[in-house]
Write an enzyme that holds these catalytic residues in place. Structure first.
Site, PDB file in Angstrom:
ATOM      1  N   LYS A 147     -10.368  -7.894 -15.273  1.00 56.68           N
ATOM      2  CA  LYS A 147     -11.306  -7.832 -14.156  1.00 56.68           C
ATOM      3  C   LYS A 147     -11.565  -6.353 -13.871  1.00 56.68           C
ATOM      4  O   LYS A 147     -10.771  -5.689 -13.221  1.00 56.68           O
ATOM      5  CB  LYS A 147     -10.736  -8.557 -12.934  1.00 56.68           C
ATOM      6  CG  LYS A 147     -11.775  -8.815 -11.818  1.00 56.68           C
ATOM      7  CD  LYS A 147     -11.982  -7.587 -10.984  1.00 56.68           C
ATOM      8  CE  LYS A 147     -13.035  -7.771  -9.920  1.00 56.68           C
ATOM      9  NZ  LYS A 147     -13.390  -6.477  -9.260  1.00 56.68           N
ATOM     10  N   GLU A 202       0.159   0.811 -11.097  1.00 61.92           N
ATOM     11  CA  GLU A 202      -0.075   2.263 -11.134  1.00 61.92           C
ATOM     12  C   GLU A 202      -0.976   2.561  -9.954  1.00 61.92           C
ATOM     13  O   GLU A 202      -2.158   2.217  -9.954  1.00 61.92           O
ATOM     14  CB  GLU A 202      -0.708   2.662 -12.470  1.00 61.92           C
ATOM     15  CG  GLU A 202      -0.572   4.154 -12.774  1.00 61.92           C
ATOM     16  CD  GLU A 202      -1.734   4.960 -12.230  1.00 61.92           C
ATOM     17  OE1 GLU A 202      -1.556   5.560 -11.138  1.00 61.92           O
ATOM     18  OE2 GLU A 202      -2.787   4.988 -12.869  1.00 61.92           O
ATOM     19  N   CYS A 233      -5.985   9.534  -9.684  1.00 61.50           N
ATOM     20  CA  CYS A 233      -4.752   9.156  -8.990  1.00 61.50           C
ATOM     21  C   CYS A 233      -3.762  10.308  -8.962  1.00 61.50           C
ATOM     22  O   CYS A 233      -2.966  10.429  -8.028  1.00 61.50           O
ATOM     23  CB  CYS A 233      -4.129   7.938  -9.654  1.00 61.50           C
ATOM     24  SG  CYS A 233      -3.738   8.162 -11.408  1.00 61.50           S
ATOM     25  N   GLU A 258      -4.305   9.317   0.798  1.00 57.81           N
ATOM     26  CA  GLU A 258      -5.111   9.584  -0.393  1.00 57.81           C
ATOM     27  C   GLU A 258      -6.594   9.495  -0.051  1.00 57.81           C
ATOM     28  O   GLU A 258      -7.065   8.489   0.483  1.00 57.81           O
ATOM     29  CB  GLU A 258      -4.770   8.598  -1.506  1.00 57.81           C
ATOM     30  CG  GLU A 258      -5.485   8.902  -2.807  1.00 57.81           C
ATOM     31  CD  GLU A 258      -5.093   7.954  -3.928  1.00 57.81           C
ATOM     32  OE1 GLU A 258      -4.889   8.437  -5.051  1.00 57.81           O
ATOM     33  OE2 GLU A 258      -4.994   6.739  -3.675  1.00 57.81           O
TER      34      GLU A 258
END
Length: 501
Positions: A186, A261, A295, A394
């Site tokens: 997906k 992750e 990331c 973040e």
């Protein structure tokens, strides 16, 4: 530079279909979504928006291919051969795959091409792992032959973000196939076309029907239906920490395996004894490369007090030289943010930083943006409090939080005082300090005098809330296998139970 009218090649601008059980199909509801080029905001390509029913069909196909059709029973050499054929096809289409991603997420062509090119040796490396996967013979008890074997785990749900769609997919797709798993992918709704094109290459090289499936759509209902599906044995997810927690919750009721992750707010630490030219380049690469949409972005820049002001001045001067523009152009240094939602999020955090009392060190860059596209200037805040939202959350954009520290202990305290722990770096010419920082920084990857370096031969993953498990490296197949312990009585041991007569 190509004109706005023909930026997207005609071959890309088409109606795509999902891959379910070896067939190309639209959504059962007929619903679709469009790709949007973040540079010129041109809509292109039509993508199916899968329903829960479509997800059911995809998982059922993957389930049958695993349980009945014999994919896990294929020899490692057969699976490796198909991966090598896929590597050859990717190599022949690197430019196409790279450019398609540029039109989806606005990253530089140089980065996307490098990422597509890296998938080629990565696939071949994983093929080699498949051929060399083995268990262990164990001398456990007298009279028994005992050993372990590695077996394919089952049906994998791979749920991907938009920032590096094919590169991050390869971290999951290659080892899953090599181990003998089947997969339902997906992709992000922002970057579905490139994933579907890669799925076409999988079909071309001959992966059996049901082994590779792709469903496209939004997180609701498509992603949620896949994550919660009882036919899925493992979730392999890359995305935000909040998304990762949702994946864990979805898998709890079936004790599903997960590899996560997740997000980062990584410290990039500059000591006074660093080579400052190198450190400036490293900080720039850490936060402004990929428009900060990484990331592992070094979004917290910790600078020793004695050099703080001079370093910030040099950093602002370097940021001012960056050219923002068309990500397809060779001389562009920074492209747009990937989508409207992310653009709004980054702007919100810039406002939060100002409200928290941080100082915007280079406000003039906001007045020199391209006339079109979702552009955010390289933004540098100073006077950032270590526990502020700007320093703790973040952002996933080109926003740098500069934090002053006094000494090594202070730097370590600030660096580790956060719930995340994906990556970290230290810039110093003191060898002893370098080794101490490696041991003291709580992060899955630590660089010394470097930043944002990765390779498929090195494991990648996070500490704390930055993830669960590791991807890449020599053990890349392990998350896609189960270990079975085998005991064979050689006839020398007679077992009994209860009272002897």
């Amino acid at each position: 530079m190509a004109s706005m009218a023909n930026r997207v090649p005609a071959a890309f601008d088409r109606d795509y279909q999902m891959l379910i059980d070896g067939e190309w199909t639209g959504s059962s509801t007929g619903e679709t979504l469009r790709c949007v080029d973040p540079f010129d905001l041109h809509e292109w390509a039509q993508i199916p928006a899968a329903s829960a029913e479509d997800v059911d069909r995809a998982v059922a196909a993957a389930r049958r291919a695993f349980d009945q059709d014999g994919w896990p029973q294929r020899t490692p050499q057969e699976r490796a051969a198909l991966l090598r054929k896929l590597a050859d096809r990717i190599e022949a289409h690197c430019d196409e795959l790279a450019r398609m991603q540029v039109h989806e997420n606005g990253k530089l062509m140089s980065e996307m091409f490098g990422g597509a090119r890296a998938m080629v040796p990565h696939a071949r490396y994983v093929a080699g792992l498949a051929e060399n996967a083995m268990g262990h013979s164990v001398e456990a008890l007298p009279g028994f032959t005992s050993y372990t074997v590695k077996e394919a785990l089952g049906v994998v749900a791979a749920i991907l973000p938009w920032n590096t769609p094919l590169g991050l997919l390869s971290w999951k797709l290659f080892p899953a196939l090599a181990a003998g798993c089947t997969i339902v992918i997906k992709p992000s709704e922002v970057t579905s076309a490139s994933t579907l094109r890669l799925a076409e290459l999988c079909q071309e090289v001959g992966f059996p029907r049901g082994v590779v499936n792709v469903v496209t759509g939004h997180g609701q209902p498509t992603g949620a239906a896949l994550a919660n599906h009882p036919g899925v044995d493992k979730i392999a997810f890359t995305g935000s920490t909040g998304g990762g927690k949702a994946m864990m919750a979805a898998s709890v009721h079936r004790v599903g395996r997960t590899t996560l992750e997740l997000g980062g707010k990584s410290p990039n630490i500059v000591f006074a004894d660093a080579d400052l030219d190198d450190a400036i380049h490293g900080v720039m690469a850490g936060i402004f490369a990929a428009t900060g949409q990484s990331c592992m972005a070094g979004s917290r820049v910790l600078v020793e007090a004695s050099i703080h002001d001079a370093f910030v001045e040099r950093l602002c001067a370097a940021a001012a030289k960056l050219k923002l523009g068309d990500p397809l152009a060779a001389d562009t240094d920074m492209g747009p943010v990937a989508c409207r939602n992310q653009y709004a999020k980054v702007q919100e955090y810039i406002a939060i930083g100002k409200a928290e009392g941080a100082t915007l060190a280079n406000p003039e860059l906001a007045d020199a943006l391209p006339d079109t596209g979702l552009f955010v200037p390289p933004t540098i805040f100073t006077g950032v409090a270590p526990r502020s939202r700007l320093a703790q959350e973040e952002i996933f954009g080109p926003v740098c939080s500069v934090i002053r520290f006094e000494d090594e202990d202070d730097a370590v305290r600030i660096a580790n005082d956060i719930s995340l722990g994906l990556a970290a770096a230290a810039w110093t010419q003191n060898v002893g300090r370098a080794h101490r920082m490696v041991k003291r920084l709580r992060a899955g990857t630590v660089w010394i005098n470097a930043y944002r370096v990765a390779h498929y031969t090195m494991p990648f993953g996070g500490f704390k809330e930055s993830g669960l498990g590791r991807e890449l490296g020599p053990d890349a197949l392990d998350p896609y296998t189960e270990t079975k312990s085998v005991w064979i009585n050689n006839g020398a041991v007679r077992q009994s139970f209860g009272r002897k007569s």
